[in-house]
Design a protein around this motif. Structure first.
Motif, mmCIF file in Angstrom:
data_model
loop_
_atom_site.group_PDB
_atom_site.id
_atom_site.type_symbol
_atom_site.label_atom_id
_atom_site.label_comp_id
_atom_site.label_asym_id
_atom_site.label_seq_id
_atom_site.Cartn_x
_atom_site.Cartn_y
_atom_site.Cartn_z
ATOM 1 N N THR A 77 3.991 15.387 -8.498
ATOM 2 C CA THR A 77 4.429 15.032 -7.150
ATOM 3 C C THR A 77 3.873 13.658 -6.819
ATOM 4 O OG1 THR A 77 4.344 17.374 -6.529
ATOM 5 C CG2 THR A 77 4.476 15.756 -4.743
ATOM 6 N N ASP A 78 4.767 12.707 -6.541
ATOM 7 C CA ASP A 78 4.359 11.341 -6.231
ATOM 8 C C ASP A 78 3.539 11.311 -4.940
ATOM 9 O OD1 ASP A 78 5.090 8.327 -6.970
ATOM 10 O OD2 ASP A 78 5.098 8.525 -4.775
ATOM 11 N N VAL A 79 2.573 10.417 -4.901
ATOM 12 C CA VAL A 79 1.687 10.282 -3.750
ATOM 13 C C VAL A 79 2.470 10.029 -2.459
ATOM 14 C CG1 VAL A 79 1.248 7.800 -4.042
ATOM 15 C CG2 VAL A 79 -0.506 9.246 -3.022
ATOM 16 N N ARG A 80 3.622 9.376 -2.543
ATOM 17 C CA ARG A 80 4.439 9.101 -1.365
ATOM 18 C C ARG A 80 5.067 10.381 -0.817
ATOM 19 N NH1 ARG A 80 4.058 5.945 -5.125
ATOM 20 N NH2 ARG A 80 3.538 3.773 -4.859
ATOM 21 N N GLU A 81 5.427 11.303 -1.714
ATOM 22 C CA GLU A 81 5.964 12.593 -1.286
ATOM 23 C C GLU A 81 4.885 13.411 -0.578
ATOM 24 O OE1 GLU A 81 8.212 14.818 -4.308
ATOM 25 O OE2 GLU A 81 8.245 12.948 -5.471
ATOM 26 N N ILE A 82 3.685 13.380 -1.117
ATOM 27 C CA ILE A 82 2.569 14.094 -0.495
ATOM 28 C C ILE A 82 2.300 13.517 0.885
ATOM 29 C CG2 ILE A 82 0.107 14.640 -0.677
ATOM 30 C CD1 ILE A 82 0.516 14.471 -3.782
ATOM 31 N N GLN A 83 2.244 12.194 0.985
ATOM 32 C CA GLN A 83 2.012 11.534 2.269
ATOM 33 C C GLN A 83 3.093 11.910 3.274
ATOM 34 O OE1 GLN A 83 0.743 7.245 2.808
ATOM 35 N NE2 GLN A 83 2.922 7.067 3.311
ATOM 36 N N ALA A 84 4.343 11.856 2.876
ATOM 37 C CA ALA A 84 5.451 12.173 3.787
ATOM 38 C C ALA A 84 5.362 13.616 4.280
ATOM 39 C CB ALA A 84 6.784 11.921 3.087
ATOM 40 N N ALA A 85 5.025 14.542 3.384
ATOM 41 C CA ALA A 85 4.909 15.950 3.776
ATOM 42 C C ALA A 85 3.770 16.143 4.776
ATOM 43 C CB ALA A 85 4.691 16.821 2.540
ATOM 44 N N LEU A 86 2.650 15.497 4.542
ATOM 45 C CA LEU A 86 1.513 15.622 5.455
ATOM 46 C C LEU A 86 1.823 14.996 6.814
ATOM 47 C CD1 LEU A 86 -1.414 14.948 2.974
ATOM 48 C CD2 LEU A 86 -0.784 17.128 4.026
ATOM 49 N N LYS A 87 2.472 13.838 6.809
ATOM 50 C CA LYS A 87 2.860 13.198 8.071
ATOM 51 C C LYS A 87 3.846 14.071 8.838
ATOM 52 C CE LYS A 87 3.619 8.769 8.434
ATOM 53 N NZ LYS A 87 4.033 7.368 8.198
ATOM 54 N N ALA A 88 4.806 14.656 8.139
ATOM 55 C CA ALA A 88 5.798 15.522 8.781
ATOM 56 C C ALA A 88 5.140 16.751 9.399
ATOM 57 C CB ALA A 88 6.867 15.938 7.776
ATOM 58 N N ASP A 89 4.007 17.155 8.835
ATOM 59 C CA ASP A 89 3.268 18.312 9.334
ATOM 60 C C ASP A 89 2.272 17.923 10.424
ATOM 61 O OD1 ASP A 89 2.864 21.101 9.256
ATOM 62 O OD2 ASP A 89 1.088 20.855 7.991
ATOM 63 N N GLY A 90 2.252 16.648 10.800
ATOM 64 C CA GLY A 90 1.412 16.200 11.902
ATOM 65 C C GLY A 90 0.049 15.673 11.523
ATOM 66 N N ALA A 91 -0.219 15.497 10.233
ATOM 67 C CA ALA A 91 -1.523 14.971 9.815
ATOM 68 C C ALA A 91 -1.656 13.505 10.227
ATOM 69 C CB ALA A 91 -1.692 15.090 8.305
#
Length: 122
Positions: A77-91
């Motif tokens: 999982t690319d670091v950008r995908e992880i970042q996007a998922a966390l941002k979408a979850d409100g992190a």
């Protein structure tokens, strides 16, 4: 979401003393550069980074694109995908990855203020 290899990055006051301490616990140096103030040690699947003068505090580190032995898995999982998922979850991010591909990193903090670094090298 696959976060990749996990390690603890320790901010140490004396690299030589810390290295000797962890070697007594069965860790062996597998990377780094003592002249630059950092070493990577491993004991089985456990990885520690020792960093002198580089960080203010200890850091929990995830390396997308590496397995626990520091090898490149066939997919990750690319670091950008992880970042996007966390941002979408409100992190709330402390820093964000730049660029659209390749190496990159970002930082978040947990509810207790512990720093969590996502650091992709490929």
């Amino acid at each position: 979401m696959d976060l990749g290899a996990f390690s603890v990055s320790l901010a140490v006051s004396n690299l030589k003393d810390s290295r000797e301490f962890y070697e007594r616990l069965g860790f062996a140096v597998v990377g780094g550069d003592a002249d630059q103030g950092w070493l990577i040690l491993r004991n089985g699947d456990t990885t520690l980074g020792l960093f002198h003068g580089m960080f203010d505090s200890n850091i929990l580190t995830f390396n997308p694109g590496w397995d626990q032995a520091g090898q490149e898995p066939p997919s990750f999982t690319d670091v950008r995908e992880i970042q996007a998922a966390l941002k979408a979850d409100g992190a709330a991010l402390v820093s964000e990855v730049e660029g659209e591909a390749g190496p990159g990193s970002f930082v978040i903090t947990d509810p207790d203020g512990n720093v969590v670094l996502f650091d992709q090298h490929r």
